[in-house]
Scaffold this motif. Structure first.
Motif, PDB file in Angstrom:
ATOM      1  N   SER A   1       5.970   8.421  -1.824  1.00  0.00           N
ATOM      2  CA  SER A   1       5.904   7.029  -1.379  1.00  0.00           C
ATOM      3  C   SER A   1       7.224   6.548  -0.792  1.00  0.00           C
ATOM      4  O   SER A   1       7.310   5.389  -0.360  1.00  0.00           O
ATOM      5  CB  SER A   1       5.489   6.115  -2.532  1.00  0.00           C
ATOM      6  OG  SER A   1       6.456   6.143  -3.563  1.00  0.00           O
TER       7      SER A   1
ATOM      8  N   ALA B   1       2.188   7.641  -0.108  1.00  0.00           N
ATOM      9  CA  ALA B   1       1.538   7.874  -1.399  1.00  0.00           C
ATOM     10  C   ALA B   1       0.199   8.585  -1.253  1.00  0.00           C
ATOM     11  O   ALA B   1      -0.287   9.176  -2.221  1.00  0.00           O
ATOM     12  CB  ALA B   1       1.340   6.550  -2.129  1.00  0.00           C
TER      13      ALA B   1
ATOM     14  N   GLN C   1      -2.941   0.984  -4.772  1.00  0.00           N
ATOM     15  CA  GLN C   1      -2.413   1.031  -3.414  1.00  0.00           C
ATOM     16  C   GLN C   1      -2.537  -0.324  -2.724  1.00  0.00           C
ATOM     17  O   GLN C   1      -1.655  -0.742  -1.974  1.00  0.00           O
ATOM     18  CB  GLN C   1      -3.150   2.104  -2.601  1.00  0.00           C
ATOM     19  CG  GLN C   1      -2.626   2.300  -1.191  1.00  0.00           C
ATOM     20  CD  GLN C   1      -1.232   2.881  -1.163  1.00  0.00           C
ATOM     21  OE1 GLN C   1      -0.757   3.415  -2.163  1.00  0.00           O
ATOM     22  NE2 GLN C   1      -0.565   2.776  -0.034  1.00  0.00           N
TER      23      GLN C   1
END
Length: 388
Positions: A277, A284, A314
């Motif tokens: 990330s 990610a 997310q």
């Protein structure tokens, strides 16, 4: 109609600029080839400058905080090399911890997966056989597959042709790959050494750059260049710090949430997602793919729940945490952070994502300041544009 001397200078500059742009368009192919050739030559030094900029962030903190009391001639001579050594040791220690913790766990996980794959495949085959027995339409479709229509002689000839002609191509490709690896290692070594030289003499290099600016640019342009350079330095430094903080937050979120829901490989997947990330917004997803595969072999139902958990976290990270953490660190509103990532990724891939956020932040700050100045002048009755 007579023009003033200043107006003639402006017209002359516009004509020169127009001629330059026309030549650039007419010889665009040669220009791009020359730019690519020049970039290939300067690439190790450009990378070295980027490495030096990143290393300078923790090194500056070490010098200003840890070695703050080092004063005197002897201490000043030792302060820079000691801070460089401490910075390199700290970075090597962090990398060693990440690699030492994640890689052994990954190796153990892969070994366990290797043992589970045969049973997993066998289970899938049994489920498929059960499905074909229960679904007569699917069984009829499988029975209608005509394997006799395959021309085995032509297939064998194609294989032999590939073996005769493809071997040379594969050997050439192997040499090309080996050459690329050696070139990459050499360029990396040159870049690292160049970065160390920059860090060791950064004040002298900054002084030389300032002298060049003073010698070749007028006072008004000098002020703007220095101001833009200071903004870029601050925004890039804050962006790197914010990006690392955001990656740490996201990794901890996954470790904690996966542990709460008793999902396997919580620490491994969380650490992997934290590392990947570092690439803004989309990095990610690489960790998600690996984590899904790891959990899928262990328990397909848990893999589905992991995907749901990933998309929930997310969305929280991409829409709330990332724009606020990184956006606040560079002084850029959330909507412009998302736009910078989208535009940079579309134009230059991962590098564009990393560079466009601080660049857009700098442009945003300069434009905001200019607009504020014009509004203040307009309130005082000073109009920069004359209305007809």
């Amino acid at each position: 109609m007579e023009f003033s001397r200043e107006k003639l200078k402006q017209i002359r500059r516009l004509m020169i600029l127009a001629a330059f742009l026309v030549l650039m368009i007419l010889y665009s192919e040669k220009v791009f080839f020359g730019a690519a050739f020049l970039f290939g030559i300067l690439k190790p030094f450009l990378y070295g400058g980027a490495i030096a900029f990143v290393l300078n962030i923790p090194m500056r903190a070490v010098e200003n905080k840890w070695l703050k009391g080092w004063n005197g001639k002897a201490s000043d001579k030792l302060k820079r090399p000691v801070s460089m050594v401490i910075t390199l040791v700290l970075i090597a220690l962090v990398l060693a911890i990440v690699v030492g913790v994640v890689l052994p766990q990954m190796a153990l996980t892969i070994s366990e997966i290797g043992k589970k794959i045969p049973a997993f495949i066998q289970k899938m085959m049994e489920e498929f056989g059960k499905l074909t027995r229960e679904d007569s339409m699917l069984a009829d479709q499988l029975n209608q597959l005509d394997l006799k229509g395959i021309n085995w002689n032509d297939l064998l000839e194609n294989i032999m042709y590939f073996m005769r002609n493809g071997a040379g191509n594969m050997l050439g490709s192997t040499f090309n790959v080996a050459g690329s690896i050696i070139s990459g290692v050499v360029n990396t070594a040159i870049a690292f050494v160049f970065a160390l030289y920059i860090l060791a003499q950064k004040e002298k290099l900054a002084s030389q750059a300032g002298r060049l600016i003073n010698a070749y640019l007028p006072a008004r342009v000098r002020r703007k260049v220095r101001k833009a350079g200071a903004l870029l330095d601050r925004n890039f430094s804050n962006f790197i710090a914010g990006q690392c903080l955001e990656a740490l937050i996201l990794g901890v979120m996954f470790i904690v949430s996966m542990s709460i829901f008793r999902m396997p490989y919580a620490f491994t997947v969380g650490a992997l997602i934290a590392v990947t990330s570092l690439i803004p917004i989309v990095g990610a997803f690489t960790g998600c793919a690996v984590g899904t595969f790891l959990i899928l072999v262990n328990d397909p139902l848990q893999a589905l729940w992991f995907l749901i958990l990933f998309f929930v976290l997310q969305q929280i990270e991409g829409n709330l945490i990332y724009p606020r953490v990184v956006g606040n660190s560079v002084g850029l509103p959330s909507i412009w952070v998302l736009m910078a990532v989208s535009i940079g990724g579309s134009l230059f891939g991962v590098t564009g994502m990393l560079v466009f956020i601080p660049l857009m932040s700098t442009g945003y700050a300069l434009i905001r300041e200019n607009v504020n100045r014009r509004e203040v002048l307009a309130e005082k009755g000073v109009h920069l544009w004359r209305e007809k």
